[in-house]
Scaffold this active site. Sequence first.
Site, PDB file in Angstrom:
ATOM      1  N   ASP A   1       3.397 -17.886  20.466  1.00 60.98           N
ATOM      2  CA  ASP A   1       4.107 -19.149  20.221  1.00 60.98           C
ATOM      3  C   ASP A   1       3.088 -20.198  19.799  1.00 60.98           C
ATOM      4  O   ASP A   1       2.184 -20.545  20.563  1.00 60.98           O
ATOM      5  CB  ASP A   1       4.825 -19.581  21.500  1.00 60.98           C
ATOM      6  CG  ASP A   1       5.682 -20.827  21.304  1.00 60.98           C
ATOM      7  OD1 ASP A   1       5.693 -21.378  20.186  1.00 60.98           O
ATOM      8  OD2 ASP A   1       6.331 -21.246  22.277  1.00 60.98           O
TER       9      ASP A   1
ATOM     10  N   ASP B   1       7.618 -20.520  14.228  1.00 64.43           N
ATOM     11  CA  ASP B   1       6.411 -20.628  15.035  1.00 64.43           C
ATOM     12  C   ASP B   1       6.279 -19.568  16.126  1.00 64.43           C
ATOM     13  O   ASP B   1       5.300 -19.583  16.881  1.00 64.43           O
ATOM     14  CB  ASP B   1       6.346 -22.016  15.675  1.00 64.43           C
ATOM     15  CG  ASP B   1       7.581 -22.335  16.512  1.00 64.43           C
ATOM     16  OD1 ASP B   1       8.656 -21.798  16.202  1.00 64.43           O
ATOM     17  OD2 ASP B   1       7.467 -23.126  17.463  1.00 64.43           O
ATOM     18  N   GLU B   2       7.227 -18.661  16.243  1.00 62.81           N
ATOM     19  CA  GLU B   2       7.179 -17.664  17.307  1.00 62.81           C
ATOM     20  C   GLU B   2       7.410 -16.263  16.738  1.00 62.81           C
ATOM     21  O   GLU B   2       8.190 -16.082  15.806  1.00 62.81           O
ATOM     22  CB  GLU B   2       8.245 -17.941  18.367  1.00 62.81           C
ATOM     23  CG  GLU B   2       8.116 -19.293  19.046  1.00 62.81           C
ATOM     24  CD  GLU B   2       9.154 -19.470  20.148  1.00 62.81           C
ATOM     25  OE1 GLU B   2       9.477 -18.480  20.829  1.00 62.81           O
ATOM     26  OE2 GLU B   2       9.651 -20.604  20.308  1.00 62.81           O
TER      27      GLU B   2
END
Length: 429
Positions: free
Chosen positions: A9, A105-106
């Site tokens: 993350d 973003d993950e």
Amino acid sequence: MERVILHSDANCFYASVESVYRPELRRVPMAVCGDPEARHGIVLTKNYLAKKYGVSTGEAIWQAKQKCPNLVVVPPNFPLYMEYSRRLRKLYEEYTDRVEAFGLDESWLDISQPSFTIADGERLANEIRRRVRKELEITVSVGVSFNKVFAKLGSDMKKPDGTTVIRRDNFRKIVWPLAARDLLYVGPKTERKLREMGIYTIGDLARANTDVLSGRLGKNGRMLQSYALGLDLTPVSPSTADVAAKSISNSTTLPRDLNCLDDARCVLYLLAESVGARLRKLGLRAGCVSVSARDTTLHTDSCQRSLSASTNITGEIARASVALFVERLAYMLPLRSVGIGLSGLESANAPVQLDMFGQYQHRMREERLDQTLDALNARYGRRVVRRGIVFAEQDFCRIQPSEKSLMNPFAHAGQGNSPEHSRKATDLS
């Protein structure tokens, strides 16, 4: 073979990427925010200096500045964030071809191999963190576990730039004391229902009576309990997998508040045109429609309903959305924004159950008309042919929501859609 799953993350992703190109932002409290002039003036993400002042993702800019008067506000640069997301993914794929994105973003990484242990996963997690910090100049937090749910939970525990390991022999000690809302897909509505049942922690959820959970939450109750017990077996999708759309949605923040049902009807038809055109372009029909609304205090509510027959007809989508809004969401007026979502997708070539009263022929004529309008709009622009209802309010007729349609490919129990923060609160109730 023991599974070894990582969840990476990126910390304060949008803000961190902005700081790479503007290093001075690292020394001040800053937030990436939407455009106040377009009434999208909310905090999308903030850095840790702003977080110390209590600035929260999703709140209005004016609220954030009340907490932090010297807050530096930066407009979003989504093409740049998408490029950084691509670079992150490319780095992850040096370790495994099983990389599944969960937003920009993950990502989950399945690095399982014969004789590969959780300790090896921790070593690789630390290596990935070091490489991201050096090569991309941002940081990531990584969770390491034997399933996807606990790996994601771990990535939330040490921020910024930390590694958390959750093993079979320690997950009860680490995970069960946490609040139930920390578990993936326990959003505000589900948390409220769990509290009503006396369930406050993930451990409470694990130890709860399964039949009672099912009675209150349906099949999602059993699923969430299996997550709490560490029984998640969901695979990480390969990087090369052909990811099909699970839902299509569109929402818009209006140039002025929706004050009455006529306002809402106008905007819902605009949104129905957008998602309907998207369905037809993909060769799909939808069996379920949902409507969401956000009022002037930023309170959000949503509801959904299965359709009597799968459809990609704009008029049917619009009529179902308006009826659902009138029945379930009209109490929220005035509104700042509304949205329509479609799920239960199937091929437009799937067999159709005919009816006794000739409605099928009428529906096919509507569908062909929509396809003709799609062709005209594609050739001459979205404004060449428009429905009369959208001209009822001149403030809204200039909106072109078709440019913002979202196709959500996330199949891991819920819908992942939207800005960086929104999927964190996905609720299964």
